[in-house]
Design a protein around this motif. Sequence first.
Motif, PDB file in Angstrom:
ATOM      1  N   GLY A 270       0.819  -1.207   0.000  1.00  0.00           N
ATOM      2  CA  GLY A 270       0.000   0.000   0.000  1.00  0.00           C
ATOM      3  C   GLY A 270       0.848   1.251   0.000  1.00  0.00           C
ATOM      4  N   GLN A 271       1.928   1.238   0.762  1.00  0.00           N
ATOM      5  CA  GLN A 271       2.857   2.372   0.745  1.00  0.00           C
ATOM      6  C   GLN A 271       3.459   2.560  -0.645  1.00  0.00           C
ATOM      7  OE1 GLN A 271       5.421   1.056   4.021  1.00  0.00           O
ATOM      8  NE2 GLN A 271       4.766   2.835   5.209  1.00  0.00           N
ATOM      9  N   GLY A 272       3.717   1.445  -1.333  1.00  0.00           N
ATOM     10  CA  GLY A 272       4.259   1.531  -2.689  1.00  0.00           C
ATOM     11  C   GLY A 272       3.310   2.231  -3.645  1.00  0.00           C
ATOM     12  N   ILE A 273       2.005   1.972  -3.500  1.00  0.00           N
ATOM     13  CA  ILE A 273       1.013   2.651  -4.347  1.00  0.00           C
ATOM     14  C   ILE A 273       1.033   4.151  -4.095  1.00  0.00           C
ATOM     15  CG2 ILE A 273      -1.449   2.880  -4.830  1.00  0.00           C
ATOM     16  CD1 ILE A 273      -1.758  -0.050  -4.182  1.00  0.00           C
ATOM     17  N   ALA A 274       1.123   4.535  -2.815  1.00  0.00           N
ATOM     18  CA  ALA A 274       1.179   5.957  -2.482  1.00  0.00           C
ATOM     19  C   ALA A 274       2.407   6.611  -3.112  1.00  0.00           C
ATOM     20  CB  ALA A 274       1.190   6.143  -0.965  1.00  0.00           C
TER      21      ALA A 274
END
Length: 402
Positions: free
Chosen positions: A134-138
């Motif tokens: 999820g952090q990667g998507i951000a």
Amino acid sequence: MSSSLVKKPIDLNFESLFKLINPLLRANLSHPKIERGFRWYIKFSIMYGIFLSVFILLVYSIIFQDLKNGDSTQACANGILCVVYIVVTFNYCIMFTYRNVLEELIDRMNHDYKLAKNFPEKEQDIVLSFAQKGQGIAKIWLIVGICACGLFIVKQFYLTIYYTITSEFRLIHLYDLTYPDAVEQVKYNTVVFCILYIYFLYYDVFATMMFIGFSPLGSIFMLHACGQLEIAKERILEIFKEYKSSEEINKQLKEVATFLNTTYRFVDNLQFSFKVLYELTLKSTIIVVPITLYQILESLKKGEFRVEFITIIVGGITMSSIPCYYSDVLMESGDNLRMAVYTCGWEAHWERESRIMILMLLLRVSRPVAIRTMFRAVCLDALTEVYHQAYAIFNVLNAAWN
């Protein structure tokens, strides 16, 4: 994974995990948990009012200048920035209309992270893995947003340097627009130029903040649901591995069923909040991307390079591709869970109650876990269809005008 990483879920929460998007949502006053009082309404009215005024200027330029003069390329360029305004406004509508549901989704994530403190090491690894994705998507949206916003500034600096070297220095606006006569006559005055520069820079930054803050939310929620389904799969597979009493097996099956009900409720809330957005995103991609691509070719024929065209194509593809991909991942997680329930080893256990519960679980997981719009499931197949239709429209435009 190292033991230091395993301990991280103890301190996980939505605010600390997604430091890239939470400050932006609070800065543009759209965060579900922000307090809304009189001061909030005043701030929002001022911030959005300035944003709206730029949109009005763009519409004025399209109707009373570009179309009147037959400048279709400039009309499309201004129209693209109007599309940006419409998308940002629609994102605000989603955040305000489904505020309570989005707040519930965030609270559910935080609650799941707290429960992860007592999970086995393997399950903690799963929680941490999907949180990091999820952090990667951000981060992806941060890069896309900064690049899209920065293109206007880079183009303005490049043209300023180019004209300074090749001819004489001239003031280059951040975005060239035909204003009402009173402003048009003095727009190259130094003071007026600075005001207009800041004016459009505000529009650029304001839209970028919303895209970076809002766009990753749906995919982040999908990934969290994937993690929860993965945990349910691991628990199902562990139930019949060792000899256990019927009471213990039934208890674990009930716990898995309860866990799944919570996860499915999370997915239902996610779909309820984003189904209209994703439907409009896919539909708009079919129309906007081919028209924009055609305008790029037309502007290149005139010796122009319009960065706003590039940003809308990259933004449109990103907005439609990322949710489709992670919704497809969610569907795959649901399929894996269904297979795990069927192959968990229940056939070797003859107790009637546990078999009834397995049957109930099989019925529960038989429905595909996917985010649906009003007419279709959001997945890679839907994305492929979108690109096929967009390509067909581009070919029609190219054939009709050439």
